[in-house]
Design a protein around this motif. Structure first.
Motif, PDB file in Angstrom:
ATOM      1  N   VAL A  40       0.835  -1.202   0.000  1.00  0.00           N
ATOM      2  CA  VAL A  40       0.000   0.000   0.000  1.00  0.00           C
ATOM      3  C   VAL A  40       0.870   1.252   0.000  1.00  0.00           C
ATOM      4  N   ASP A  41       1.956   1.253   0.791  1.00  0.00           N
ATOM      5  CA  ASP A  41       2.848   2.410   0.839  1.00  0.00           C
ATOM      6  C   ASP A  41       3.538   2.641  -0.509  1.00  0.00           C
ATOM      7  N   GLN A  42       3.973   1.570  -1.156  1.00  0.00           N
ATOM      8  CA  GLN A  42       4.618   1.703  -2.453  1.00  0.00           C
ATOM      9  C   GLN A  42       3.630   2.193  -3.511  1.00  0.00           C
ATOM     10  N   ALA A  43       2.400   1.672  -3.438  1.00  0.00           N
ATOM     11  CA  ALA A  43       1.377   2.092  -4.394  1.00  0.00           C
ATOM     12  C   ALA A  43       1.031   3.570  -4.196  1.00  0.00           C
ATOM     13  N   THR A  44       0.951   4.002  -2.956  1.00  0.00           N
ATOM     14  CA  THR A  44       0.656   5.408  -2.661  1.00  0.00           C
ATOM     15  C   THR A  44       1.760   6.310  -3.215  1.00  0.00           C
ATOM     16  N   LYS A  45       3.007   5.867  -3.066  1.00  0.00           N
ATOM     17  CA  LYS A  45       4.145   6.642  -3.570  1.00  0.00           C
ATOM     18  C   LYS A  45       4.099   6.751  -5.097  1.00  0.00           C
ATOM     19  N   ARG A  46       3.751   5.655  -5.759  1.00  0.00           N
ATOM     20  CA  ARG A  46       3.693   5.689  -7.219  1.00  0.00           C
ATOM     21  C   ARG A  46       2.538   6.566  -7.705  1.00  0.00           C
ATOM     22  N   LEU A  47       1.434   6.523  -6.991  1.00  0.00           N
ATOM     23  CA  LEU A  47       0.259   7.306  -7.386  1.00  0.00           C
ATOM     24  C   LEU A  47       0.471   8.798  -7.197  1.00  0.00           C
ATOM     25  N   GLY A  48       1.316   9.175  -6.228  1.00  0.00           N
ATOM     26  CA  GLY A  48       1.467  10.569  -5.829  1.00  0.00           C
ATOM     27  C   GLY A  48       1.715  11.569  -6.943  1.00  0.00           C
ATOM     28  N   PRO A  49       2.742  11.393  -7.791  1.00  0.00           N
ATOM     29  CA  PRO A  49       3.021  12.383  -8.840  1.00  0.00           C
ATOM     30  C   PRO A  49       1.875  12.556  -9.833  1.00  0.00           C
ATOM     31  N   ILE A  50       1.199  11.460 -10.163  1.00  0.00           N
ATOM     32  CA  ILE A  50       0.079  11.539 -11.102  1.00  0.00           C
ATOM     33  C   ILE A  50      -1.097  12.257 -10.446  1.00  0.00           C
ATOM     34  N   GLN A  79      -6.621   0.922   1.749  1.00  0.00           N
ATOM     35  CA  GLN A  79      -5.698   0.456   2.784  1.00  0.00           C
ATOM     36  C   GLN A  79      -5.820  -1.039   3.070  1.00  0.00           C
ATOM     37  N   ARG A  80      -6.804  -1.683   2.494  1.00  0.00           N
ATOM     38  CA  ARG A  80      -6.942  -3.125   2.702  1.00  0.00           C
ATOM     39  C   ARG A  80      -5.901  -3.877   1.875  1.00  0.00           C
ATOM     40  N   ARG A  81      -5.385  -4.943   2.427  1.00  0.00           N
ATOM     41  CA  ARG A  81      -4.390  -5.750   1.730  1.00  0.00           C
ATOM     42  C   ARG A  81      -5.074  -6.884   0.971  1.00  0.00           C
ATOM     43  N   ASP A  82      -4.463  -7.283  -0.111  1.00  0.00           N
ATOM     44  CA  ASP A  82      -4.911  -8.449  -0.882  1.00  0.00           C
ATOM     45  C   ASP A  82      -6.327  -8.301  -1.435  1.00  0.00           C
ATOM     46  N   VAL A  83      -6.716  -7.088  -1.798  1.00  0.00           N
ATOM     47  CA  VAL A  83      -7.987  -6.908  -2.516  1.00  0.00           C
ATOM     48  C   VAL A  83      -7.694  -6.898  -4.011  1.00  0.00           C
ATOM     49  N   PRO A  84      -8.643  -7.316  -4.842  1.00  0.00           N
ATOM     50  CA  PRO A  84      -8.390  -7.418  -6.279  1.00  0.00           C
ATOM     51  C   PRO A  84      -8.102  -6.064  -6.930  1.00  0.00           C
ATOM     52  N   ALA A  85      -7.541  -6.126  -8.126  1.00  0.00           N
ATOM     53  CA  ALA A  85      -7.259  -4.913  -8.890  1.00  0.00           C
ATOM     54  C   ALA A  85      -8.558  -4.184  -9.200  1.00  0.00           C
ATOM     55  N   ASN A  86      -8.634  -2.930  -8.800  1.00  0.00           N
ATOM     56  CA  ASN A  86      -9.862  -2.164  -9.010  1.00  0.00           C
ATOM     57  C   ASN A  86      -9.587  -0.691  -8.756  1.00  0.00           C
ATOM     58  N   ALA A  87     -10.420   0.146  -9.329  1.00  0.00           N
ATOM     59  CA  ALA A  87     -10.458   1.581  -9.017  1.00  0.00           C
ATOM     60  C   ALA A  87     -11.923   1.971  -9.064  1.00  0.00           C
ATOM     61  N   TYR A  88     -12.362   2.788  -8.145  1.00  0.00           N
ATOM     62  CA  TYR A  88     -13.781   3.117  -8.094  1.00  0.00           C
ATOM     63  C   TYR A  88     -13.999   4.515  -7.538  1.00  0.00           C
ATOM     64  N   GLN A  89     -15.135   5.087  -7.930  1.00  0.00           N
ATOM     65  CA  GLN A  89     -15.518   6.421  -7.482  1.00  0.00           C
ATOM     66  C   GLN A  89     -16.676   6.300  -6.505  1.00  0.00           C
ATOM     67  N   SER A  90     -16.623   7.068  -5.450  1.00  0.00           N
ATOM     68  CA  SER A  90     -17.691   7.079  -4.459  1.00  0.00           C
ATOM     69  C   SER A  90     -17.795   8.493  -3.887  1.00  0.00           C
ATOM     70  N   VAL A  91     -18.698   8.659  -2.936  1.00  0.00           N
ATOM     71  CA  VAL A  91     -18.889   9.949  -2.275  1.00  0.00           C
ATOM     72  C   VAL A  91     -18.975   9.692  -0.783  1.00  0.00           C
ATOM     73  N   ALA A 104      -3.251  -3.501  -6.047  1.00  0.00           N
ATOM     74  CA  ALA A 104      -3.143  -4.475  -7.126  1.00  0.00           C
ATOM     75  C   ALA A 104      -3.267  -3.817  -8.489  1.00  0.00           C
ATOM     76  N   LEU A 105      -4.186  -2.863  -8.630  1.00  0.00           N
ATOM     77  CA  LEU A 105      -4.326  -2.187  -9.916  1.00  0.00           C
ATOM     78  C   LEU A 105      -3.084  -1.358 -10.218  1.00  0.00           C
ATOM     79  N   ILE A 106      -2.589  -0.635  -9.228  1.00  0.00           N
ATOM     80  CA  ILE A 106      -1.396   0.190  -9.439  1.00  0.00           C
ATOM     81  C   ILE A 106      -0.199  -0.693  -9.792  1.00  0.00           C
ATOM     82  N   SER A 107      -0.177  -1.912  -9.267  1.00  0.00           N
ATOM     83  CA  SER A 107       0.881  -2.860  -9.619  1.00  0.00           C
ATOM     84  C   SER A 107       0.757  -3.317 -11.072  1.00  0.00           C
ATOM     85  N   ASP A 108      -0.464  -3.426 -11.557  1.00  0.00           N
ATOM     86  CA  ASP A 108      -0.713  -4.011 -12.870  1.00  0.00           C
ATOM     87  C   ASP A 108      -0.485  -3.060 -14.040  1.00  0.00           C
ATOM     88  N   VAL A 109      -0.669  -1.748 -13.839  1.00  0.00           N
ATOM     89  CA  VAL A 109      -0.523  -0.828 -14.963  1.00  0.00           C
ATOM     90  C   VAL A 109       0.933  -0.828 -15.434  1.00  0.00           C
TER      91      VAL A 109
END
Length: 235
Positions: A40-50, A79-91, A104-109
């Protein structure tokens, strides 16, 4: 007319075996990852610049295209571990739009363009009001089918089942259109942020193709890629 389409769709659903779970399920986002899973920490770091590059563009498009909508996006990693690759919008409970990625999604792109396109697509869902529109579609489907079932003399249990089925049909009746709308606006947001949406849409070539399934939640992958190409070519 809309109610005719819903009634016709319900007739098909009613003719099938009763499902064990009538809740809509999202199409699979990706195949099983063949790359190392980021934490999760690595994924957050990769997502940051974008995120820093795209968030102001998405919020600007939101303010320009809506009236009174909350355009203060919160973009984060699940923040949950081992959840499938996904991205979603909510309110959230305060009406603030949320865009959530799984590690998982950030790992896959394969590149930043793909991650940026997914972010633009999810932001577009909020800007276009798709959550509210889908809820209204579900309510309309439940009401129409419930009234018809009531007129046919359905008992309470049958009426509840009919309304559940009507809500499912209603929620999916325009789902594919909403996805294509989000692809078009997501293309605009992605390109204005300095990323290549056509390269970003290559993500669709590596995930399961839902095909043109009746009452499916997502359109065929090749239709989505073509939509992105056509939209980008006009900019």
């Amino acid at each position: 007319m809309r109610w005719i389409a819903l009634v016709a769709a319900f007739s098909v659903v009613a003719a099938c075996d009763t499902p064990t779970d009538t809740a809509p399920k999202p199409a699979p986002t990706t195949t099983k990852s063949t790359v190392s899973r980021l934490s999760v920490d690595q994924a957050t770091k990769r997502l940051g610049p974008i995120k820093r590059r795209m968030e102001p563009i998405a919020e600007s498009e939101c303010r320009a295209r809506t009236s009174g909508a909350n355009c203060d996006f919160r973009i984060s990693v699940d923040q949950r571990r081992d959840v499938p690759a996904n991205a979603y919008q909510s309110v959230d409970s305060n009406g603030r739009p949320q865009i959530t990625f799984t590690a998982a999604l950030i790992s896959d792109v394969q590149n930043d363009h793909e991650l940026a396109f997914v972010m633009g697509h999810e932001a577009a869902h909020h800007i276009a009001g798709h959550l509210n529109r889908q809820q209204a579609d579900a309510a309309a489907g439940a009401l129409i089918v419930g009234v018809l079932a009531g007129l046919a003399g359905a008992n309470a249990a049958t009426l509840d089942a009919a309304m559940d089925a009507g809500a499912l049909v209603g929620s999916r009746a325009y789902s594919k259109n909403y996805e294509l709308e989000a692809d078009r606006l997501g293309t605009v947001i992605t390109k204005k942020s300095g990323y290549d949406p056509v390269r970003g849409a290559q993500y669709f070539t590596r995930i399961p193709d839902p095909g043109n399934v009746f009452l499916g939640t997502h359109p065929p992958n090749n239709q989505r890629i073509q939509t992105v190409r056509q939209t980008a070519a006009k900019m």
